[in-house]
Design an enzyme around this catalytic site. Structure first.
Site, PDB file in Angstrom:
ATOM      1  N   GLU A  12       0.788  -1.237   0.000  1.00  0.00           N
ATOM      2  CA  GLU A  12       0.000   0.000   0.000  1.00  0.00           C
ATOM      3  C   GLU A  12       0.820   1.287   0.000  1.00  0.00           C
ATOM      4  OE1 GLU A  12      -2.850  -0.016   3.175  1.00  0.00           O
ATOM      5  OE2 GLU A  12      -3.933  -1.728   2.381  1.00  0.00           O
ATOM      6  N   GLU A  22      -5.410  -8.570   1.176  1.00  0.00           N
ATOM      7  CA  GLU A  22      -6.034  -8.194   2.456  1.00  0.00           C
ATOM      8  C   GLU A  22      -7.512  -7.925   2.234  1.00  0.00           C
ATOM      9  OE1 GLU A  22      -4.413  -4.902   4.723  1.00  0.00           O
ATOM     10  OE2 GLU A  22      -2.361  -5.513   4.255  1.00  0.00           O
TER      11      GLU A  22
HETATM   12  C1  FCB Z   1      -4.322  -1.867   5.645  1.00  0.00           C
HETATM   13  C2  FCB Z   1      -2.925  -2.214   6.126  1.00  0.00           C
HETATM   14  C3  FCB Z   1      -2.889  -3.248   7.217  1.00  0.00           C
HETATM   15  C4  FCB Z   1      -4.021  -3.089   8.198  1.00  0.00           C
HETATM   16  C5  FCB Z   1      -5.342  -2.956   7.484  1.00  0.00           C
HETATM   17  C6  FCB Z   1      -6.535  -2.818   8.399  1.00  0.00           C
HETATM   18  O1  FCB Z   1      -4.320  -0.569   5.155  1.00  0.00           O
HETATM   19  O2  FCB Z   1      -2.150  -2.693   5.066  1.00  0.00           O
HETATM   20  O3  FCB Z   1      -1.632  -3.178   7.826  1.00  0.00           O
HETATM   21  O4  FCB Z   1      -3.757  -2.047   9.042  1.00  0.00           O
HETATM   22  O5  FCB Z   1      -5.315  -1.862   6.620  1.00  0.00           O
END
Ligand code: FCB
Length: 445
Positions: free
Chosen positions: A164, A353
């Site tokens: 990210e 994620e």
């Molecule tokens: C993302 C991050 C991760 C976590 C989630 C909730 O932005 O990559 O580390 O904090 O959000």
């Protein structure tokens, strides 16, 4: 609904959020250690100093993964454990830790997906070069990637350069709510360029140190950006926000140039990053996959009565929101996967994620009944399946997160795990969502 046979069913974590042991075995200071020390930066002035104590409990945690039936695990390496001074002298004890972790995973038949940078920059690089504001940090990153992949490249097949970069840029350099806590738009756009360069410089290094099975990619947080109404002004700002969050990164990596509309806007505002000839080619080096982090969608409108281009977030009050105040919007994942596939034709996609924070508690029966998380995961997985059914090459899904952990500026109040962590005893309890995930994995859908 069945998922493909070789689908990766994983969970994700990040070093600073789970490891703790910040002063052990020669680890150097990171920008997050420093950031957490300033009162007011993090909820309750918490930090990742202890976190889930995963550094000492990784064997138990790998056992938990086995119990859940995961066949893949995404974790990150702490750069300051490997190169405490950012570059130069290698800290062998740091490499040893990840070596043991990788071996434990392989012994449990769990495929490691290694992220090299999940936000914990060595503090010395911030002090010496101004961190990501400088391209010297990109050069240092390539050196770090080399050191790590020389040691682990014989066993790790899947590498993610950055996690990210958008959040690093926006939260870290523009809003100042993440480390290094800067509020400077010009510097933020320069940081986006250095981060992308770092990615591009590391890709050939990782390939060179790996075998024929080596796959290299990057993880971007992407979200559909919707206009609050159909009026032109709202559509204009939605396209602009989409450009800054999604297209800036997708276009530069997969098309070899920054999007013109955003670049023009930045030039007009005097915020365009300094770019050297050859940079675009470095950034657009071919990758094997794209990791997508998605939690929600973004709804925007033009700020009332202001000049064109200023915008604000809009909250749909009647929609369900997680504890992070993020709208639960499962079809957004489908929309995103289809769009990325159609517009960029990337050979392989992963959801690296996806997950939700709720205020979980341990019930009298000793279990954690997190029904809302089960619903969340089910709905998002259904949308992932829908995308696969339409031909999107989605090869895996990693729930965020394996464990409750240090949620950056929000601290420990945000519990994202499918496994509950009691922070006073470090006891782990598999939540109902963890058992649900296990059944889903076992049934392949
Ligand atoms: C993302 C991050 C991760 C976590 C989630 C909730 O932005 O990559 O580390 O904090 O959000």
């Amino acid at each position: 609904m069945r998922f493909p046979n070789h689908f990766r069913w994983g969970a994700a974590t990040a070093a600073y959020q789970i490891e703790g042991a910040v002063n052990e075995d020669g680890r150097g200071e990171s920008i997050w250690d420093r950031f957490c020390v300033t009162p007011g930066n993090v909820h309750n002035n918490e930090s990742g100093a202890v976190a889930d104590d995963h550094y000492h409990r990784y064997r138990e945690d790998v056992q938990l993964m086995q119990e859940l039936g995961l066949n893949a695990y995404r974790f990150s390496i702490a750069w300051p454990r490997i190169l405490p001074a950012g570059r130069g002298q290698v800290n062998i004890a740091g490499l040893d830790f990840y070596d043991r972790l990788v071996d434990a995973l392989l012994a449990a038949n769990i495929e490691p997906f290694v992220t090299l940078y999940h936000w914990d920059l060595p503090q010395v690089l911030q002090d010496e070069f101004g961190g990501w504001a400088s391209r010297d940090t990109a050069t240092a990153f390539a050196e770090y990637a080399d050191v790590v992949s020389r040691r682990l490249g014989d066993r790790v097949d899947n590498w993610i350069t950055l996690n990210e970069p958008q959040v690093c840029v926006y939260c870290g350099h523009e809003e100042g709510i993440h480390a290094p806590g800067l509020r400077d738009s010009r510097l933020a756009w320069q940081a986006s360029h250095s981060l992308l360069l770092a990615h591009g410089m590391a890709v050939p290094v990782l390939r060179a140190n790996g075998g024929t099975h080596t796959n290299v990619g990057i993880t971007l947080n992407l979200a559909p950006v919707h206009p609050a109404t159909t009026i032109d002004e709202d559509q204009f700002v939605a396209n602009m926000v989409d450009g800054g969050l999604n297209r800036w990164y997708l276009d530069s990596i997969f098309r070899g140039s920054y999007p013109n509309d955003i670049l023009n806007l930045l030039e007009y505002k005097g915020l365009a990053p300094r770019v050297m000839s050859g940079d675009a080619e470095i950034i657009a080096v071919p990758v094997d996959f794209l990791g997508i982090n998605n939690y929600s969608r973004i709804l925007v409108r033009q700020k009332a009565k202001e000049t064109l281009g200023t915008w604000e977030f809009v909250k749909v009050e009647e929609a369900e929101h997680t504890m992070m105040d993020w709208e639960v919007y499962p079809t957004g994942l489908y929309e995103l996967l289809v769009r990325v596939h159609k517009e960029y034709q990337i050979p392989c996609l992963y959801v690296t994620e996806n997950g939700a924070a709720f205020s979980d508690t341990v019930s009298e029966d000793g279990r954690v009944h997190d029904e809302r998380r089960i619903n969340f995961l089910r709905e998002y997985l259904l949308q992932a399946h829908r995308a696969i059914a339409e031909g999107v090459p989605l090869a895996g899904y990693f729930v965020w997160s394996l464990l409750d952990n240090f949620e950056w500026a929000k601290g420990y109040q945000m519990r994202f795990g499918v496994v509950y962590v009691d922070y006073t005893t470090q006891r782990r309890i598999i939540k109902d969502s963890g058992y649900w995930y296990r059944e889903t994995i076992a049934a392949k859908g």
